[in-house]
Design an enzyme around this catalytic site. Structure first.
Site, PDB file in Angstrom:
ATOM      1  CE1 TYR A   1      -3.326   2.829   0.597  1.00 24.85           C
ATOM      2  CE2 TYR A   1      -1.967   3.380   2.493  1.00 24.85           C
ATOM      3  CZ  TYR A   1      -2.973   3.703   1.607  1.00 24.85           C
ATOM      4  OH  TYR A   1      -3.609   4.895   1.712  1.00 24.85           O
ATOM      5  CD  GLU A   2       4.282   2.068   4.486  1.00 21.62           C
ATOM      6  OE1 GLU A   2       4.882   2.949   5.109  1.00 21.62           O
ATOM      7  OE2 GLU A   2       4.482   0.843   4.657  1.00 21.62           O
TER       8      GLU A   2
ATOM      9  CG  ASP B   1       0.093   0.156  -4.755  1.00 14.60           C
ATOM     10  OD1 ASP B   1       1.080  -0.124  -5.471  1.00 14.60           O
ATOM     11  OD2 ASP B   1      -0.813  -0.653  -4.480  1.00 14.60           O
TER      12      ASP B   1
ATOM     13  CD  GLU C   1      26.679 -18.953 -14.788  1.00 18.58           C
ATOM     14  OE1 GLU C   1      25.778 -18.784 -15.625  1.00 18.58           O
ATOM     15  OE2 GLU C   1      27.778 -18.389 -14.836  1.00 18.58           O
TER      16      GLU C   1
ATOM     17  CE  LYS D   1      21.056 -24.758 -21.723  1.00 22.37           C
ATOM     18  NZ  LYS D   1      19.717 -24.594 -22.270  1.00 22.37           N
TER      19      LYS D   1
ATOM     20  CG  ASP E   1      13.617 -24.437 -20.142  1.00 23.56           C
ATOM     21  OD1 ASP E   1      14.078 -23.898 -21.167  1.00 23.56           O
ATOM     22  OD2 ASP E   1      12.938 -25.479 -20.152  1.00 23.56           O
TER      23      ASP E   1
ATOM     24  NE  ARG F   1      19.847 -18.137 -29.014  1.00 21.81           N
ATOM     25  CZ  ARG F   1      20.303 -19.337 -28.734  1.00 21.81           C
ATOM     26  NH1 ARG F   1      21.157 -19.496 -27.746  1.00 21.81           N
ATOM     27  NH2 ARG F   1      19.899 -20.376 -29.399  1.00 21.81           N
TER      28      ARG F   1
ATOM     29  CE1 TYR G   1      23.366 -16.192 -20.195  1.00 15.27           C
ATOM     30  CE2 TYR G   1      21.311 -16.682 -19.078  1.00 15.27           C
ATOM     31  CZ  TYR G   1      22.015 -16.508 -20.235  1.00 15.27           C
ATOM     32  OH  TYR G   1      21.393 -16.649 -21.436  1.00 15.27           O
TER      33      TYR G   1
ATOM     34  CE  LYS H   1      19.890 -28.668 -23.307  1.00  8.95           C
ATOM     35  NZ  LYS H   1      18.719 -28.265 -24.001  1.00  8.95           N
TER      36      LYS H   1
ATOM     37  CB  CYS I   1     -21.633 -34.880 -22.168  1.00  7.58           C
ATOM     38  SG  CYS I   1     -21.283 -34.130 -20.581  1.00  7.58           S
TER      39      CYS I   1
ATOM     40  CB  CYS J   1     -25.587 -34.067 -19.438  1.00  6.23           C
ATOM     41  SG  CYS J   1     -24.877 -33.375 -20.940  1.00  6.23           S
TER      42      CYS J   1
ATOM     43  CB  CYS K   1     -20.818 -31.075 -23.139  1.00  7.04           C
ATOM     44  SG  CYS K   1     -22.559 -31.282 -22.691  1.00  7.04           S
TER      45      CYS K   1
ATOM     46  CB  CYS L   1     -24.100 -30.152 -19.106  1.00  6.00           C
ATOM     47  SG  CYS L   1     -22.675 -31.191 -18.849  1.00  6.00           S
TER      48      CYS L   1
END
Ligand code: AMP
Ligand code: ZN
Length: 664
Positions: free
Chosen positions: A32-33, A35, A110, A112, A114, A133, A221, A308, A402, A405, A420, A426
């Site tokens: 709040y402060e 904001d 490090e 990796k 994703d 990239r 990185y 990997k 379904c 139903c 459905c 349904c």
């Protein structure tokens, strides 16, 4: 001059709080402060456009729209990494290094990350540009979007080089991803498939305000550039951290490949404890001189290699394929499995997505299947172990009816999902639609929760949302756990929903693809439900940002007899199904999101008119000051207690004239 100082001061203060919160994870003040300070800055910047700065913390909320992304050539090429999958491959890599460099070699390990790779250019400590990239030689300028990511510093601290590039990965942490998906499901949209694609898709959105709403993070990185005064990778990481970048603390310096392997084994096991997705470890030669000596191959540096992780995969038996029905009638096939341990959890069910996916994988009941857990919350089936297939098995016949139903399912041209169509008969759809109708962002009916809705439907007290308005206290008292008081609250809450404005009613109706924003747009354009119901698909498509899918869905919704009936009933009960003519004349939404308290007597307008002005322009009026109040409009003879409270809470106090100026 004073104003400029004030603006600078606020910017620095907010920048520090942003850093505490998003980089260090250690907030020092309340949201709040924060904001309030941000609003103060916004106001000053609006009043003094001469001090505009693209790197001001106010720019984090976005707003800039990029129609087409400019191509930018990378000053230093963005290489990919060669991959390895075993201890032997890593040892071979070390052997190749030893042939070229002499002496002691240290390695930086490090994670990796994703996500989507990004290159940030800083000049004089200011974020100048952010480029994807691309093909490694050139990428797209996505600066407007990256500026909205809170952990990307717009201004650096400390002793940084004049000009450099820093590279990293933009990721979407699991938690934020799950929240985004929950919101999508809320409006009947398909959830996103995985965090990585969603992160990279986000970078290419045209509207940066939308990017700003996504909880993206940027993990850095590598620093590159000339004369940057850094001698090694590890030193670079430490310096970047000091300048204000988010550099994960998991990176470590290692003296041998043995130690590197220990690091890999540790993270292979513990990576699921991280807040974001990783798919391996990157090992880099630490010393920059040694890196130069090693150089690059055509595609990747010789001084770095990715290891990997094996995707966490298990095989288990698929016992049965069942089908789930969502609020909008969308059918999801689910694989029910023999319980299996995967990535630290026990898995019994996995998503099969849709009919195409089942056909593509040729999955059958009784098969032994491979289950994987990636960024998705629900694991998925990635293949079948055909060596174990029962030769007598038959291909899966996708459900034709379904499961709830028994209505025949339909599939629209070009869509992956079956539906459905029995929207009003349904059970999961009936309950789901009423739950959506009463939800906070829709009709916000206090005293009524999702479970009570199910109780009401199952007790056959209601069949659709219009029926809510026929409920009487006597009807609901016999329900489980329904006391006198809660029954009263419920009835009152339903009654109060008659004041909810048209745009939210429109959202509440639960038309597929009509979320909050689209509902607002449609309400503003058509002004009444009658006009909207009369609109053709062509008319709808001609509106800004309304695509064919939405247009079709709206027309289809009102084509359905039952939906039209419900709307008629809602009209009878006094629900807001149009914007009143009077309101229309003076309406804007400039005050949207702001809450006001009025106190004292005024010269130019009456208190009532003031109130109306606020509401007609999208603001909210409340009677007492709370932490949610943005402005106190102060007239003569204002009550001293209100003033004291406003001062205590730091509410912005404005005069009648200030207010009228806001409307201009
Ligand atoms: P690949 O796309 O498999 O060739 O891997 C190269 C990509 O890995 C880079 O473009 C980066 O986006 C990403 N990456 C993630 N974490 C790191 C890291 N710690 N160091 C270098 N690259 C990383
Ligand atoms: Zn059904």
């Amino acid at each position: 001059m004073d104003v400029e100082k004030k603006i600078q001061g606020l910017r620095e203060e907010l920048q520090q709080h942003n850093y505490n919160y998003y980089v260090l994870d250690k907030p020092q003040i309340s949201d709040y402060e924060f904001d309030m300070k941000l609003q103060e800055l916004q106001k000053l910047e609006q009043e003094h456009p001469e001090f505009e700065d693209a790197n001001s913390p106010t720019q984090r909320v976005g707003g800039a729209v990029t129609r087409s992304f400019e191509t930018v050539v990378h000053e230093n090429r963005m290489y990919s990494l060669s991959n390895s999958y075993s201890k032997e491959e890593l040892e071979d890599w070390e052997t190749r290094i030893r042939k070229i460099v002499e002496g002691k070699v240290e390695f930086v390990c490090e994670l990796k990350y994703d996500g989507a790779s990004i290159s940030l250019t800083y000049e004089d400590g200011m974020l100048k540009r952010a480029v994807t990239r691309g093909d490694g030689f050139q990428g797209d300028d996505v600066s407007n979007n990256v500026r909205t990511i809170r952990s990307v510093p717009l201004k650096l601290k400390g002793d940084f080089p004049e000009k450099f590039d820093i590279r990293g990965e933009i990721v979407l942490p699991y938690e934020g991803f799950a929240k985004m998906n929950a919101e999508r499901v809320d409006i009947g949209e398909e959830p996103y498939a995985n965090p990585r694609n969603t992160a990279s898709g986000s970078l290419k959105l045209q509207d940066s305000a939308e990017v700003s709403r996504r909880p993206l993070e940027c993990l850095l990185y590598t620093i590159t550039g000339n004369n940057i005064g850094i001698a090694s990778q590890f030193e670079g990481l430490e310096k970047a951290r000091k300048w204000g970048f988010k550099v994960p603390g998991e990176s470590e310096l290692k003296g041998s490949i043995e130690e590197v392997l220990q690091y890999i084994n540790y993270w292979d096991e513990h990576r699921h404890d991280l807040p974001y997705e990783t798919d391996g470890v990157v090992v880099k030669v630490n010393d920059f001189h040694q890196q130069d000596e090693l150089g690059n191959t055509a595609k990747s540096p010789r001084w770095a290699i990715a290891y990997k992780f094996k995707a966490e995969q298990e095989s288990t038996k698929l016992n049965k394929i069942t089908y789930q029905v969502g609020r909008t009638g969308a059918i999801t096939p689910v694989a029910n499995l023999d319980a299996v341990h995967l990535a630290g959890t026990v898995v019994r069910r996995a998503s099969l997505h849709n009919a195409d996916q089942i056909e593509k994988l040729d999955v059958r009941e009784g098969d032994t299947v491979f289950v994987e857990k990636g960024g998705e919350i629900i694991p998925k089936i990635v293949g079948v172990d055909f060596t174990k297939r029962d030769p007598d098995s038959d291909p899966t016949q996708y459900a034709t009816h379904c499961p709830e139903c028994n209505t025949e399912l339909v599939r629209n041209e070009g869509e992956a999902q079956h539906y459905c169509p029995n929207v009003n008969g349904c059970p999961p759809q009936i309950i789901g639609r009423i739950q959506h109708y009463i939800s906070r962002k829709a009709m916000d009916i206090e005293g009524l929760g999702g479970e009570t809705v199910a109780l009401l439907v199952n007790a056959e007290l209601i069949e659709n949302y219009a029926d809510l308005y026929t409920l009487k206290k006597e009807d609901i008292l016999p329900l489980e756990r329904m006391a006198e008081k809660s029954a009263e609250n419920l009835i009152n809450g339903i009654e109060r929903s008659k004041e909810i404005p048209f745009e939210r009613v429109l959202f509440a109706l639960g038309i597929r693809y009509v979320g909050e924003t689209v509902a607002k747009k449609l309400a503003k354009h058509f002004k009444s439900i009658d006009a909207l119901m009369a609109a053709s698909e062509e008319e709808l498509v001609n509106l800004d940002e309304i695509g064919e899918r939405i247009a079709w869905s709206v027309v289809d919704f009102f084509k359905t007899e039952a939906n039209r009936e419900h709307v008629e009933k809602l009209k009878e009960y006094g629900i807001q199904l149009e914007i009143s003519a009077e309101k229309l004349a003076n309406q804007t939404n400039i005050l949207e999101g702001n809450s006001f308290v009025i106190s004292g007597v005024f010269e130019k307008v009456s208190r009532n008119d003031l109130k109306k002005l606020i509401e007609d322009n999208g603001g909210k009026v409340s009677s007492s000051i709370s932490s949610k109040t943005n402005y106190l409009v102060a007239g003569d003879n204002m009550g001293p207690s209100k003033l004291a409270k406003a001062e205590k809470l730091g509410t912005t106090i404005i005069s009648e004239d200030d207010f009228l100026q806001m409307l201009e």
